[in-house]
Motif scaffolding. Structure first.
Motif, PDB file in Angstrom:
ATOM      1  N   ASN A  91       0.820  -1.214   0.000  1.00  0.00           N
ATOM      2  CA  ASN A  91       0.000   0.000   0.000  1.00  0.00           C
ATOM      3  C   ASN A  91       0.859   1.272   0.000  1.00  0.00           C
ATOM      4  O   ASN A  91       0.404   2.342   0.423  1.00  0.00           O
ATOM      5  N   SER A  92       2.108   1.122  -0.460  1.00  0.00           N
ATOM      6  CA  SER A  92       3.034   2.267  -0.602  1.00  0.00           C
ATOM      7  C   SER A  92       3.335   2.972   0.716  1.00  0.00           C
ATOM      8  O   SER A  92       3.556   4.180   0.747  1.00  0.00           O
ATOM      9  N   CYS A  93       3.338   2.181   1.805  1.00  0.00           N
ATOM     10  CA  CYS A  93       3.764   2.701   3.109  1.00  0.00           C
ATOM     11  C   CYS A  93       5.038   1.964   3.481  1.00  0.00           C
ATOM     12  O   CYS A  93       5.004   0.758   3.753  1.00  0.00           O
ATOM     13  N   ASN A  94       6.168   2.670   3.468  1.00  0.00           N
ATOM     14  CA  ASN A  94       7.450   2.037   3.758  1.00  0.00           C
ATOM     15  C   ASN A  94       7.535   1.745   5.257  1.00  0.00           C
ATOM     16  O   ASN A  94       7.481   2.661   6.079  1.00  0.00           O
ATOM     17  N   ALA A  95       7.653   0.466   5.618  1.00  0.00           N
ATOM     18  CA  ALA A  95       7.587   0.059   7.021  1.00  0.00           C
ATOM     19  C   ALA A  95       8.720  -0.895   7.362  1.00  0.00           C
ATOM     20  O   ALA A  95       9.247  -1.594   6.492  1.00  0.00           O
ATOM     21  N   ILE A  96       9.082  -0.924   8.637  1.00  0.00           N
ATOM     22  CA  ILE A  96      10.080  -1.872   9.159  1.00  0.00           C
ATOM     23  C   ILE A  96       9.512  -2.502  10.424  1.00  0.00           C
ATOM     24  O   ILE A  96       9.004  -1.795  11.301  1.00  0.00           O
TER      25      ILE A  96
END
Length: 258
Positions: A91-96
């Protein structure tokens, strides 16, 4: 000062694939900076039963022996955490994904064995924000599972509500922090049998009478104690309700302030 939203989701979202996908799609649209904290849902219990590991609970809290810790580490920090991160990337949310051990972000003490021995359960001692600040400043969203560490190599099962609260407090001098607890009810209810009897505002003055009159009791007490611990330590506000409160302006929920 920027606003940082810290959002905790529980089993009612995690256990429903469709609800989780829908939530994460909406969560991805929330303007950064933001942090997501998730609980474990029912998957750890299901896996324990498949592996013939006894599930022990006291007052709704899991007893975490060594075998159970192995299972929840696989499920919380592995399957659930990485599924959430992958869906946020979609969903185009850069997460770690994070446990408290990653980046030394959340340090806990082993909970005392008396009066009840909960095994490898941790009580949060310190939040270190330095690593997380670098990520937030680069529009990367940390996603926390409910596992911390003791700095001596030991992982600890830790209440996700508490992790969310302590993260909000840890960032309160650097951001205007807002804490959101998403669960299956619309908010704190005046009548537990009436889902529409939401108490829309609770503050430090009105909280005690609600306890004394038996309106807030049992399972809601630990959650609300976390809420007031947060607002008494510089967190701007805490909201409790269904996840829709994050996305619908007129959605009825409970807001807790000082």
């Amino acid at each position: 000062m920027k606003t940082l939203k810290i959002i905790k989701i529980g089993g009612n979202i995690i256990d429903d694939d469709s609800a989780l996908q829908q939530f994460l799609k909406a969560f991805a649209t929330i303007e950064a900076p933001k942090i997501l904290v998730h609980g474990g849902g029912k998957l750890a219990t299901k896996l324990a039963q498949q592996m013939k590991v006894e599930v022990k609970m006291i007052d709704g809290r899991r007893i975490t022996d060594a075998d159970t810790l192995n299972i929840i580490t696989m499920v919380y920090a592995g399957k659930i955490n990485k599924t959430i991160v992958a869906q946020l990337q979609a969903n185009s949310c850069n997460a770690i994904g994070f446990s408290g051990a990653d980046g030394n972000t959340v340090v806990s003490d082993l909970r005392p064995s008396k009066p009840i021995d909960y095994g490898f359960a941790g009580d949060v001692k310190k939040v270190n924000t330095e690593t997380l600040e670098i990520l937030l400043n680069n529009t990367i969203t940390p996603v926390f599972c409910a596992i911390t560490h003791d700095r001596n190599g030991q992982l600890l099962n830790t209440n996700a509500d508490t992790i969310a609260s302590e993260l909000a407090i840890g960032f309160a001098t650097k951001y205007k922090t807002e804490l959101y607890y998403c669960f299956e009810k619309k908010g704190v209810l005046e009548d537990v049998n009436n889902d529409d009897s939401v108490i829309q505002n609770i503050n430090t003055k009105t909280y005690q009478p609600l306890i004394e009159n038996g309106i807030i009791y049992e399972g809601m007490l630990p959650k609300l104690n976390n809420c007031f611990h947060a607002v008494n330590n510089q967190v701007q506000k805490v909201c409790i309700g269904k996840a829709q409160m994050l996305f619908q302006k007129d959605n009825k929920h409970t807001t807790i302030t000082k």
